[in-house]
Design a protein around this motif. Sequence first.
Motif, PDB file in Angstrom:
ATOM      1  N   LEU A 135      10.554   5.535 -21.967  1.00  0.00           N
ATOM      2  CA  LEU A 135       9.834   6.776 -22.278  1.00  0.00           C
ATOM      3  C   LEU A 135       8.933   7.203 -21.128  1.00  0.00           C
ATOM      4  CD1 LEU A 135       8.856   6.349 -26.047  1.00  0.00           C
ATOM      5  CD2 LEU A 135      10.628   7.811 -25.070  1.00  0.00           C
ATOM      6  N   TRP A 136       8.358   6.236 -20.406  1.00  0.00           N
ATOM      7  CA  TRP A 136       7.466   6.588 -19.282  1.00  0.00           C
ATOM      8  C   TRP A 136       8.247   7.387 -18.246  1.00  0.00           C
ATOM      9  CZ3 TRP A 136       6.698   6.188 -14.075  1.00  0.00           C
ATOM     10  CH2 TRP A 136       5.395   6.392 -13.624  1.00  0.00           C
ATOM     11  N   PHE A 137       9.397   6.874 -17.854  1.00  0.00           N
ATOM     12  CA  PHE A 137      10.199   7.564 -16.839  1.00  0.00           C
ATOM     13  C   PHE A 137      10.814   8.850 -17.409  1.00  0.00           C
ATOM     14  CE2 PHE A 137      10.150   3.202 -15.217  1.00  0.00           C
ATOM     15  CZ  PHE A 137       9.799   3.431 -13.897  1.00  0.00           C
ATOM     16  N   TRP A 138      11.219   8.820 -18.681  1.00  0.00           N
ATOM     17  CA  TRP A 138      11.814  10.007 -19.295  1.00  0.00           C
ATOM     18  C   TRP A 138      10.797  11.133 -19.395  1.00  0.00           C
ATOM     19  CZ3 TRP A 138      16.131  12.363 -20.071  1.00  0.00           C
ATOM     20  CH2 TRP A 138      16.223  13.375 -21.031  1.00  0.00           C
ATOM     21  N   PHE A 139       9.582  10.828 -19.827  1.00  0.00           N
ATOM     22  CA  PHE A 139       8.546  11.854 -19.926  1.00  0.00           C
ATOM     23  C   PHE A 139       8.187  12.409 -18.561  1.00  0.00           C
ATOM     24  CE2 PHE A 139       6.541  10.408 -24.213  1.00  0.00           C
ATOM     25  CZ  PHE A 139       7.687  10.830 -24.853  1.00  0.00           C
ATOM     26  N   LEU A 140       8.196  11.562 -17.540  1.00  0.00           N
ATOM     27  CA  LEU A 140       7.896  12.024 -16.185  1.00  0.00           C
ATOM     28  C   LEU A 140       8.946  13.030 -15.726  1.00  0.00           C
ATOM     29  CD1 LEU A 140       6.146  11.743 -13.614  1.00  0.00           C
ATOM     30  CD2 LEU A 140       7.689   9.900 -12.895  1.00  0.00           C
ATOM     31  N   VAL A 141      10.224  12.682 -15.900  1.00  0.00           N
ATOM     32  CA  VAL A 141      11.312  13.592 -15.493  1.00  0.00           C
ATOM     33  C   VAL A 141      11.280  14.863 -16.336  1.00  0.00           C
ATOM     34  CG1 VAL A 141      13.809  13.860 -15.396  1.00  0.00           C
ATOM     35  CG2 VAL A 141      12.764  11.718 -14.650  1.00  0.00           C
ATOM     36  N   LEU A 142      11.107  14.703 -17.639  1.00  0.00           N
ATOM     37  CA  LEU A 142      11.095  15.859 -18.533  1.00  0.00           C
ATOM     38  C   LEU A 142       9.927  16.790 -18.221  1.00  0.00           C
ATOM     39  CD1 LEU A 142      12.627  17.020 -20.985  1.00  0.00           C
ATOM     40  CD2 LEU A 142      11.007  15.811 -22.449  1.00  0.00           C
ATOM     41  N   GLY A 143       8.766  16.230 -17.931  1.00  0.00           N
ATOM     42  CA  GLY A 143       7.602  17.047 -17.597  1.00  0.00           C
ATOM     43  C   GLY A 143       7.812  17.842 -16.315  1.00  0.00           C
ATOM     44  N   VAL A 144       8.412  17.201 -15.300  1.00  0.00           N
ATOM     45  CA  VAL A 144       8.666  17.892 -14.027  1.00  0.00           C
ATOM     46  C   VAL A 144       9.674  19.018 -14.224  1.00  0.00           C
ATOM     47  CG1 VAL A 144       9.634  17.621 -11.715  1.00  0.00           C
ATOM     48  CG2 VAL A 144       8.061  15.906 -12.600  1.00  0.00           C
ATOM     49  N   LEU A 145      10.761  18.738 -14.944  1.00  0.00           N
ATOM     50  CA  LEU A 145      11.779  19.766 -15.193  1.00  0.00           C
ATOM     51  C   LEU A 145      11.206  20.946 -15.982  1.00  0.00           C
ATOM     52  CD1 LEU A 145      14.891  17.572 -16.120  1.00  0.00           C
ATOM     53  CD2 LEU A 145      14.475  18.806 -13.990  1.00  0.00           C
ATOM     54  N   THR A 146      10.384  20.650 -16.980  1.00  0.00           N
ATOM     55  CA  THR A 146       9.792  21.720 -17.787  1.00  0.00           C
ATOM     56  C   THR A 146       8.790  22.530 -16.975  1.00  0.00           C
ATOM     57  OG1 THR A 146      10.002  20.232 -19.697  1.00  0.00           O
ATOM     58  CG2 THR A 146       8.707  22.235 -20.005  1.00  0.00           C
ATOM     59  N   PHE A 147       8.044  21.864 -16.103  1.00  0.00           N
ATOM     60  CA  PHE A 147       7.090  22.573 -15.241  1.00  0.00           C
ATOM     61  C   PHE A 147       7.811  23.579 -14.340  1.00  0.00           C
ATOM     62  CE2 PHE A 147       4.913  22.804 -11.097  1.00  0.00           C
ATOM     63  CZ  PHE A 147       3.716  23.393 -11.506  1.00  0.00           C
ATOM     64  N   PHE A 148       8.913  23.159 -13.741  1.00  0.00           N
ATOM     65  CA  PHE A 148       9.670  24.081 -12.884  1.00  0.00           C
ATOM     66  C   PHE A 148      10.328  25.182 -13.710  1.00  0.00           C
ATOM     67  CE2 PHE A 148       9.530  20.537  -9.790  1.00  0.00           C
ATOM     68  CZ  PHE A 148       9.047  21.251  -8.701  1.00  0.00           C
ATOM     69  N   THR A 149      10.651  24.883 -14.967  1.00  0.00           N
ATOM     70  CA  THR A 149      11.186  25.923 -15.847  1.00  0.00           C
ATOM     71  C   THR A 149      10.144  27.005 -16.106  1.00  0.00           C
ATOM     72  OG1 THR A 149      12.654  24.329 -16.940  1.00  0.00           O
ATOM     73  CG2 THR A 149      12.217  26.373 -18.105  1.00  0.00           C
ATOM     74  N   ILE A 150       8.891  26.587 -16.297  1.00  0.00           N
ATOM     75  CA  ILE A 150       7.811  27.570 -16.504  1.00  0.00           C
ATOM     76  C   ILE A 150       7.623  28.431 -15.257  1.00  0.00           C
ATOM     77  CG2 ILE A 150       5.371  27.852 -17.042  1.00  0.00           C
ATOM     78  CD1 ILE A 150       7.090  26.816 -19.372  1.00  0.00           C
ATOM     79  N   LEU A 151       7.671  27.802 -14.074  1.00  0.00           N
ATOM     80  CA  LEU A 151       7.581  28.584 -12.833  1.00  0.00           C
ATOM     81  C   LEU A 151       8.741  29.570 -12.719  1.00  0.00           C
ATOM     82  CD1 LEU A 151       6.513  25.903 -10.172  1.00  0.00           C
ATOM     83  CD2 LEU A 151       5.087  27.583 -11.340  1.00  0.00           C
ATOM     84  N   TYR A 152       9.913  29.120 -13.125  1.00  0.00           N
ATOM     85  CA  TYR A 152      11.101  29.981 -13.127  1.00  0.00           C
ATOM     86  C   TYR A 152      10.903  31.181 -14.052  1.00  0.00           C
ATOM     87  CZ  TYR A 152      15.783  31.116 -15.001  1.00  0.00           C
ATOM     88  OH  TYR A 152      16.908  31.758 -15.475  1.00  0.00           O
ATOM     89  N   ARG A 153      10.308  30.969 -15.213  1.00  0.00           N
ATOM     90  CA  ARG A 153      10.050  32.075 -16.142  1.00  0.00           C
ATOM     91  C   ARG A 153       9.042  33.059 -15.556  1.00  0.00           C
ATOM     92  NH1 ARG A 153      14.414  31.963 -19.185  1.00  0.00           N
ATOM     93  NH2 ARG A 153      14.691  29.984 -20.279  1.00  0.00           N
ATOM     94  N   ILE A 154       8.034  32.544 -14.900  1.00  0.00           N
ATOM     95  CA  ILE A 154       7.026  33.427 -14.292  1.00  0.00           C
ATOM     96  C   ILE A 154       7.662  34.327 -13.229  1.00  0.00           C
ATOM     97  CG2 ILE A 154       4.923  33.472 -12.898  1.00  0.00           C
ATOM     98  CD1 ILE A 154       4.052  30.916 -14.325  1.00  0.00           C
ATOM     99  N   ILE A 155       8.533  33.726 -12.414  1.00  0.00           N
ATOM    100  CA  ILE A 155       9.220  34.514 -11.379  1.00  0.00           C
ATOM    101  C   ILE A 155      10.092  35.590 -12.017  1.00  0.00           C
ATOM    102  CG2 ILE A 155      10.939  34.392  -9.539  1.00  0.00           C
ATOM    103  CD1 ILE A 155       9.892  31.573  -8.922  1.00  0.00           C
ATOM    104  N   ILE A 156      10.777  35.242 -13.092  1.00  0.00           N
ATOM    105  CA  ILE A 156      11.637  36.215 -13.785  1.00  0.00           C
ATOM    106  C   ILE A 156      10.811  37.387 -14.314  1.00  0.00           C
ATOM    107  CG2 ILE A 156      12.995  36.551 -15.895  1.00  0.00           C
ATOM    108  CD1 ILE A 156      14.205  33.812 -15.425  1.00  0.00           C
TER     109      ILE A 156
END
Length: 380
Positions: free
Chosen positions: A285-306
């Motif tokens: 879960l530690w590694f999964w949450f780290l990867v998931l958090g990074v991917l979701t963060f970049f998704t939010i940046l992607y939405r802002i750009i859109i």
Amino acid sequence: MPLMLKMIDLFGSIRSLFKVHRIAEDSMIFRLHYRATVAVLLAGCLTLACKSISGSPIHCEGTGSVDKAVLETFCWLHTTYSMVRAFNLSLGQAVPYPGLSNSKGDGVHGHAPHPLVKQHKYYQWVIFLLLLQAIFFYTPRWLWKGWEGGKIHALMMDLDIGLCSEVEKKQKKKMLLDYLWENLCYHNWWAYKYYLCEVLALLNVIGQIFLMNRFFDGAFLTFGIDVLKFLESDQEDRVDPMIYVFPRMTKCTFYKFGVSGEVERHDAVCILPLNVVNEKIYVFLWFWFLVLGVLTFFTILYRIIIIFSPRTRVYLLRLRFRLVRRDAVETIVRRSKVGDWFLLYMLGVNLDTVIYRDVMHELANRLATRAGVKGELQEA
């Protein structure tokens, strides 16, 4: 037997989370939150529950004057503890196991707070914590499912298959086109609700990390880093960092009245077999949450750009749906809002590609005609 059947049914329900659904109402990263993560959490919860049911979650060995069943029940309910100073002593010489040493003469009363004692209170609640985490991870999906209201499914009208008569196909395309034309520029709030759910998903991951850090007495934030350092170093010279958080062997102190009426102290050594499973679950879960958090963060940046870049919206539609002409995409994006773009993008993911192309071209023709642009777009 009935209990095993219920467990099989529960694991079957987890498997349904990985089922490929016909309609996509959200992004792949968002699905990782409420499908993959929820499935992992529920699987861990059920694994611990099955292991607890099939065997004792704790095994304690004390003096013969204390009944073993009473001792194990007491130690499970009132927690166990380790001696902080005993984690760094030589194993097999000074201590029998990291965290186990003599606690007499230090004012240690076993289960009372003490600077020399590390108490282990979490193991009773791990199953409930995993279940609570699964609920939190599914909440953004539950919100979006209610806010989305079946709009995408209703607008599809089985046009994802494309195997219907020409008359029926023409009627459905006209109905879809009329809806898009009449409700253009009215989908912003609908799309922003989805973006809000993605933000909530990111905040949930961050909150879960700090929740588990609190749950494990401040040891979870650096847990994965400590494990990697341990694996890369000479393991014979270091104590496994997982033992600090998930010890397999701990101490327990039991008090009872003796024959003369004096209070007697009985120290016991307890083995926690569930911690072997707990550590594997939370390392993952530690590694999964780290990867998931990074991917979701970049998704939010992607939405802002859109939201702030119409040119990016044009590029993404062209990249995803190559049958639609560029001038049609530019016309639609220029004369609509980000909410319309999101709806059109999700419809394109679900509809038959040829039907989607026809709808986009006809919508662009209407927009161009209304704007007074001469000439109509020709279908490819």
